[in-house]
Design an enzyme around this catalytic site. Structure first.
Site, PDB file in Angstrom:
ATOM      1  N   HIS A  45     -39.454  40.525  41.413  1.00 50.38           N
ATOM      2  CA  HIS A  45     -39.278  41.341  40.672  1.00 50.38           C
ATOM      3  C   HIS A  45     -39.828  42.995  40.386  1.00 50.38           C
ATOM      4  O   HIS A  45     -40.838  42.688  40.311  1.00 50.38           O
ATOM      5  CB  HIS A  45     -39.326  40.459  39.283  1.00 50.38           C
ATOM      6  CG  HIS A  45     -38.869  39.426  39.257  1.00 50.38           C
ATOM      7  ND1 HIS A  45     -38.977  38.522  38.299  1.00 50.38           N
ATOM      8  CD2 HIS A  45     -37.537  39.191  39.712  1.00 50.38           C
ATOM      9  CE1 HIS A  45     -37.975  37.323  38.402  1.00 50.38           C
ATOM     10  NE2 HIS A  45     -36.679  37.436  39.255  1.00 50.38           N
TER      11      HIS A  45
ATOM     12  N   ASP B 218     -31.932  35.495  41.287  1.00 46.80           N
ATOM     13  CA  ASP B 218     -32.983  35.764  41.987  1.00 46.80           C
ATOM     14  C   ASP B 218     -31.915  35.548  44.144  1.00 46.80           C
ATOM     15  O   ASP B 218     -32.588  35.750  44.824  1.00 46.80           O
ATOM     16  CB  ASP B 218     -34.601  35.068  42.272  1.00 46.80           C
ATOM     17  CG  ASP B 218     -35.042  35.670  40.859  1.00 46.80           C
ATOM     18  OD1 ASP B 218     -34.814  36.224  40.626  1.00 46.80           O
ATOM     19  OD2 ASP B 218     -36.343  34.524  40.585  1.00 46.80           O
TER      20      ASP B 218
END
Length: 181
Positions: free
Chosen positions: A62, A168
């Site tokens: 991230h 993700d």
């Protein structure tokens, strides 16, 4: 305070003094004045805390685009993680390189990850709790990610059988990811 350089000079391992006795321990995990004297001057404005029930839980990679990019100071309260920072600064000598550090409740180390890095971690023990400070608030419109298993990056994760969020699983590769650094 002990500051340990990693292979990427801007990513730092930080060890703060731990005072233990028969009752347990005490540590000052963050003191703005002490960090500032050591040349680490970030205005941390938010604390985040995550819990992962199972080993092999992977969160990342991230980052946030400018102007909402974040510096992170990561530590583990319970359990252990394999913590990864990937340099996504296009003009950096270490662009596309990554560094990994084991952070755990027993080693009490922290990892300083500056702006311009994608960050992710994989839990290596169950019931892991991670706390981290950031110097910019979460910004949904600037929230981005890179696929954790991108072959170009070649991150040596401790497990390939990981537990991922839906988000993700869908991140683009390093080459395809939005990047304004």
């Amino acid at each position: 305070m002990n500051i340990i350089q990693t292979k990427i000079p801007d990513v730092l391992i930080i060890e703060t003094p731990v005072f233990g006795d028969n009752r347990g321990f005490f540590m000052e995990s963050y003191n703005k004045q002490v960090f500032s004297k050591a040349g680490i001057e970030h205005d941390f404005i938010q604390d985040n805390h995550s819990y992962s029930a199972e080993a092999g839980t992977l969160r990342g990679l991230h980052y946030q685009l400018s102007p909402a990019a974040q510096t992170k100071l990561v530590r583990v309260l319970a359990g252990a993680i394999y913590d990864v920072a990937v340099d996504i600064r296009k003009n950096s000598a270490t662009y596309g390189e990554w560094v990994a550090v084991i952070l755990s409740e027993s080693n009490k180390r922290q990892l300083l990850i500056p702006k311009g890095f994608a960050h992710g971690f994989c839990t290596i023990s169950p019931h892991t709790q991670v706390a981290y400070k950031v110097d910019s608030l979460y910004s949904k419109e600037n929230d981005r990610g890179i696929l954790w298993s991108d072959h170009e990056l070649g991150i040596d994760w401790p497990s390939t059988n990981v537990i991922l969020s839906d988000k993700d699983q869908l991140h683009p590769t390093f080459k395809e990811a939005d990047n304004d650094f």
